[in-house]
Design a protein around this motif. Sequence first.
Motif, PDB file in Angstrom:
ATOM      1  N   ALA A 176       6.716   5.768 -12.367  1.00 22.44           N
ATOM      2  CA  ALA A 176       6.445   5.305 -13.728  1.00 22.44           C
ATOM      3  C   ALA A 176       6.127   6.457 -14.670  1.00 22.44           C
ATOM      4  O   ALA A 176       6.295   6.319 -15.877  1.00 22.44           O
ATOM      5  CB  ALA A 176       5.283   4.316 -13.708  1.00 22.44           C
ATOM      6  N   VAL A 177       5.638   7.572 -14.127  1.00 21.36           N
ATOM      7  CA  VAL A 177       5.244   8.675 -15.007  1.00 21.36           C
ATOM      8  C   VAL A 177       6.188   9.858 -14.968  1.00 21.36           C
ATOM      9  O   VAL A 177       5.992  10.828 -15.686  1.00 21.36           O
ATOM     10  CB  VAL A 177       3.813   9.163 -14.700  1.00 21.36           C
ATOM     11  CG1 VAL A 177       2.817   8.060 -14.961  1.00 21.36           C
ATOM     12  CG2 VAL A 177       3.700   9.654 -13.288  1.00 21.36           C
ATOM     13  N   MET A 178       7.213   9.829 -14.142  1.00 17.95           N
ATOM     14  CA  MET A 178       8.098  10.979 -14.105  1.00 17.95           C
ATOM     15  C   MET A 178       9.363  10.711 -14.917  1.00 17.95           C
ATOM     16  O   MET A 178       9.772   9.564 -15.088  1.00 17.95           O
ATOM     17  CB  MET A 178       8.465  11.329 -12.672  1.00 17.95           C
ATOM     18  CG  MET A 178       9.261  10.266 -11.978  1.00 17.95           C
ATOM     19  SD  MET A 178       9.814  10.823 -10.380  1.00 17.95           S
ATOM     20  CE  MET A 178      11.492  11.232 -10.763  1.00 17.95           C
ATOM     21  N   PRO A 179       9.974  11.782 -15.433  1.00 17.95           N
ATOM     22  CA  PRO A 179      11.218  11.595 -16.175  1.00 17.95           C
ATOM     23  C   PRO A 179      12.369  11.320 -15.207  1.00 17.95           C
ATOM     24  O   PRO A 179      12.843  12.215 -14.531  1.00 17.95           O
ATOM     25  CB  PRO A 179      11.399  12.936 -16.896  1.00 17.95           C
ATOM     26  CG  PRO A 179      10.572  13.912 -16.143  1.00 17.95           C
ATOM     27  CD  PRO A 179       9.500  13.173 -15.435  1.00 17.95           C
ATOM     28  N   ALA A 219       3.922   4.133  -8.919  1.00 22.89           N
ATOM     29  CA  ALA A 219       3.090   4.761  -9.948  1.00 22.89           C
ATOM     30  C   ALA A 219       3.655   6.121 -10.333  1.00 22.89           C
ATOM     31  O   ALA A 219       3.706   6.478 -11.512  1.00 22.89           O
ATOM     32  CB  ALA A 219       1.658   4.900  -9.441  1.00 22.89           C
ATOM     33  N   ALA A 220       4.099   6.895  -9.317  1.00 26.46           N
ATOM     34  CA  ALA A 220       4.682   8.211  -9.608  1.00 26.46           C
ATOM     35  C   ALA A 220       5.975   8.049 -10.389  1.00 26.46           C
ATOM     36  O   ALA A 220       6.222   8.761 -11.368  1.00 26.46           O
ATOM     37  CB  ALA A 220       4.940   8.962  -8.309  1.00 26.46           C
ATOM     38  N   THR A 260       0.821  -1.205   0.000  1.00 26.89           N
ATOM     39  CA  THR A 260       0.000   0.000   0.000  1.00 26.89           C
ATOM     40  C   THR A 260       0.853   1.252   0.000  1.00 26.89           C
ATOM     41  O   THR A 260       0.537   2.229  -0.685  1.00 26.89           O
ATOM     42  CB  THR A 260      -0.916   0.045   1.244  1.00 26.89           C
ATOM     43  OG1 THR A 260      -1.098  -1.263   1.729  1.00 26.89           O
ATOM     44  CG2 THR A 260      -2.240   0.652   0.895  1.00 26.89           C
ATOM     45  N   ILE A 261       1.949   1.243   0.765  1.00 27.49           N
ATOM     46  CA  ILE A 261       2.780   2.445   0.833  1.00 27.49           C
ATOM     47  C   ILE A 261       3.559   2.630  -0.463  1.00 27.49           C
ATOM     48  O   ILE A 261       3.695   3.734  -0.979  1.00 27.49           O
ATOM     49  CB  ILE A 261       3.775   2.351   2.018  1.00 27.49           C
ATOM     50  CG1 ILE A 261       3.012   2.321   3.333  1.00 27.49           C
ATOM     51  CG2 ILE A 261       4.740   3.522   1.990  1.00 27.49           C
ATOM     52  CD1 ILE A 261       3.904   2.263   4.543  1.00 27.49           C
ATOM     53  N   ALA A 312       2.999   1.348  -3.547  1.00 28.48           N
ATOM     54  CA  ALA A 312       2.273   1.417  -4.820  1.00 28.48           C
ATOM     55  C   ALA A 312       2.201   2.831  -5.409  1.00 28.48           C
ATOM     56  O   ALA A 312       2.512   3.030  -6.589  1.00 28.48           O
ATOM     57  CB  ALA A 312       0.883   0.822  -4.668  1.00 28.48           C
ATOM     58  N   PRO A 313       1.798   3.869  -4.622  1.00 30.54           N
ATOM     59  CA  PRO A 313       1.763   5.193  -5.238  1.00 30.54           C
ATOM     60  C   PRO A 313       3.147   5.693  -5.644  1.00 30.54           C
ATOM     61  O   PRO A 313       3.275   6.413  -6.642  1.00 30.54           O
ATOM     62  CB  PRO A 313       1.156   6.080  -4.141  1.00 30.54           C
ATOM     63  CG  PRO A 313       1.215   5.304  -2.898  1.00 30.54           C
ATOM     64  CD  PRO A 313       1.282   3.878  -3.245  1.00 30.54           C
ATOM     65  N   LEU A 314       4.190   5.290  -4.881  1.00 25.18           N
ATOM     66  CA  LEU A 314       5.544   5.714  -5.237  1.00 25.18           C
ATOM     67  C   LEU A 314       5.937   5.143  -6.593  1.00 25.18           C
ATOM     68  O   LEU A 314       6.484   5.849  -7.443  1.00 25.18           O
ATOM     69  CB  LEU A 314       6.545   5.234  -4.185  1.00 25.18           C
ATOM     70  CG  LEU A 314       6.482   5.930  -2.834  1.00 25.18           C
ATOM     71  CD1 LEU A 314       7.437   5.279  -1.863  1.00 25.18           C
ATOM     72  CD2 LEU A 314       6.795   7.402  -2.993  1.00 25.18           C
TER      73      LEU A 314
END
Lengths: 267, 271, 292
Positions: A114-117, A111-112, A104-105, A107-109
């Motif tokens: 994955a979309v940042m350069p 995801a972030a 849970t902790i 997963a958002p990291l």
Amino acid sequence: MSSTTATIPERALARGSAYRTIVAPIVLGVALLGLWQAVVDGFGIEQYIVPTPTDIFHEITDNLGSIVDGSVRTGVNALIGLVVGAFVGILGAVVAGVWRIFDTIVAPLVAALAVMPIVALAPVLYTMYGADKETARQIVAAVAVIVPVYINTLRGLRQVRPVHRDLMRVYAASARQQQLAVTLPTAAPYVFTGLRVASSLAVISALIAEYFGGPIGGLGKSITSSAASSNYALAWAYVFGAIVLGLVFYCAALAVEMFFTRHRSTP
Amino acid sequence: MSDTNQAVEVRAVSRTFGGRKGASVTALESVDLGVAAGEFVSLIGPSGCGKSTLLRLIADLDTPTSGELSVFGKPARQARIDQDYGIAFQQAGLLPWKTVTGNIELPLALHGAGRKERRDRVTELLELIGLTDFAGHYPDQLSGGMQQRVAIARALAESPRLLLMDEPFGALDEMTRERMQNELVRICAETQAAVVFVTHSIPEAVFLSDRVVVMSPRPGRITDVVDVSLGGPAERDDSLREDDAFFHAVATVREALHGVPVGGARGVDNR
Amino acid sequence: MTRRSAPLGRLALGALGIAAVVAVWEAYKALAPDTGVVIGDTTVLPRSTDTAMPHVWDMISRLSDPVIGIGGDTMWQTVLDGGLFTLRIAALGWIIGVVVGFGLALVMQRFTIAEAAVLPWIVLSQTVPLIAIAPLVRRWGSQITIGGFEWQSEHSVAVIAAYLAFFPVAVGVLRGLKAPDATHVDLMHTYGIGWWRTLFSLRLPASVPFLIPALRLAAASAVIGTVVAEVSIGLRGGVGRLIIEYAQSASSDPAKPWAPIFAAIAVGLVAAAFVGLLGLALKSYRRSEIPV
């Protein structure tokens, strides 16, 4: 569709499908190369706008040693990044598969990430590790690799079929036995898919990180320095080296993947 | 306490599933059943009658909402931990990355059997199911029937006293099915195991069983038990399928399925 | 990531994740030696001085200070402007990439020979590093003058972003268009419906579960492409340029390089959020998706 009832074109097509997969792209590639050469020669386009394939070929043969050196430098960075990133990614996914809290902790990291350069971190990494070290490039490659490996491994760990889970329960198998007998083998194809995606990503990331600073050496530096001195044919020669390097990594990962999934139907 | 000669004893077992948006499903309502050691019992009924649920409860793959379940005199959970039964699922459930040998010896390997012991047992079982030549093949190289035979061999690997089978022949064609039924009868005669067999097919249930338990849905319960007195394993061969007694038994079961009581009011099994 | 958590719950989780990262950062600074963790000759873990690794609160407070000296725009204003600039170009690149990728996928689905011939080259195209193409694109672009339209450097950057973005769309949409069951395709055939109408009534709706992740990947790739191309072409006004510029002052002003990095991360997140909204809009076509 029996061969007696198939029409003649259909039969030819069926026989020709292997022929199609290999010959068609080669034909297209050769045609495009020929067109490229013809257009540049025909329209008299200057070399500094677009070099011809033959120009590039000459630069490749003239500078082969330098291209290989640069490829090795970049390749080693990519390989270290790939190994470290794969290790961290797989380990993280295994932990996330076992502990929901960690998942849970993190997963958002992920995801972030994955979309940042990720190459944006290159300058600060050079500061943190020293601008004369290759470490920053390896880290950029490693971070880029972690994302697909983590995501694919975690998905694979969750793919255990209910009937296999029941089977393990019926055998009163311990958690560790279940991991070894069912969970890990089920996840293996997904892990290899992640590694395949990550392989060429590692090369590109290591290369682009060279562009943001760091010591001389490596394909990225060579490309930009030859472009800066307007020797575009040479720049493209180094680009060719980069393409070959990326292909080598990808094909190696693909070969490993196919070896380990040879007895599976598509998941 | 429960009779340890009984392979399975089910008393007043119910299983309700809480559905979404408050709609709950009563898969089983107050079911009683007993299976003696060495007995072959089939569970038959239309979809939703709870036969697979009952099997899963016996296997401790699920827990009843109320009632008591014992296997060889112990609670189902203990029987599972003690590995008192073998199970064959509807999908063969073979591990695709292991060979036939690897799949059959899986329970033995998990429970710490030595290499020689495993090899010997697998050779024995391969001969039993007639797949000795396929020992090194992978599941994707086998037909459906062959995969099921491997699954049955796996279920027998630890020589259990009880076999639980959930429509194992459901995905097979009729000819292969009949052949597998013959094989199963032969295997059961040799191993003397008790069997609880879930099926959709009336002729299959009658051919294989000592007793056929008829169930009906909404809520799932046992409506009838038919004594199939067609003799022991020796009498159950291909010629039995064309016997008058066989057709009579099939008709009886069919009527029971359609709600006609079997020879008087016999709603639950009281053994 | 469970889809069951409400958006607010997910924000809270995101904040928790960020807090975890901050905690690890500061803990490392507090515990590690100044020279970092050195094994043999290689520095495995970074130096923990304030110059090499500024404190998180320093990074944040730096945002409210002016960029240079005493007067002028504050850091966060400059960086925000840069972020918006980059976002605009990335969006343009994304749109172009999506259109091109989609077109290629349609052609490849329609003609199997096209798929056989073109797909390997599409895959290969992604092994060509952007930085090589950037100056070339600018040079070619400056040759193009159609009517009153003048090619700016921005357009070169957008083209490069499109180059990265078209690949996941081409591959993902192709998979999606080939996804429908053979039985559904046969059904359309029995209704006497041609390829175009089958496309709209069957293949496109069936491809949505593959389209959304492809669009998300394309958005991320467009952002990366824009940032790198900005550096490569030397385009002023975007985040990429700022990252390189501020990295020069790393030794005197250690928190400065971090500001545009935060902006770059924000751009990526905004792009992903946009695709997420698209995904919501197309929700009814995604019922067959299995949540991860």
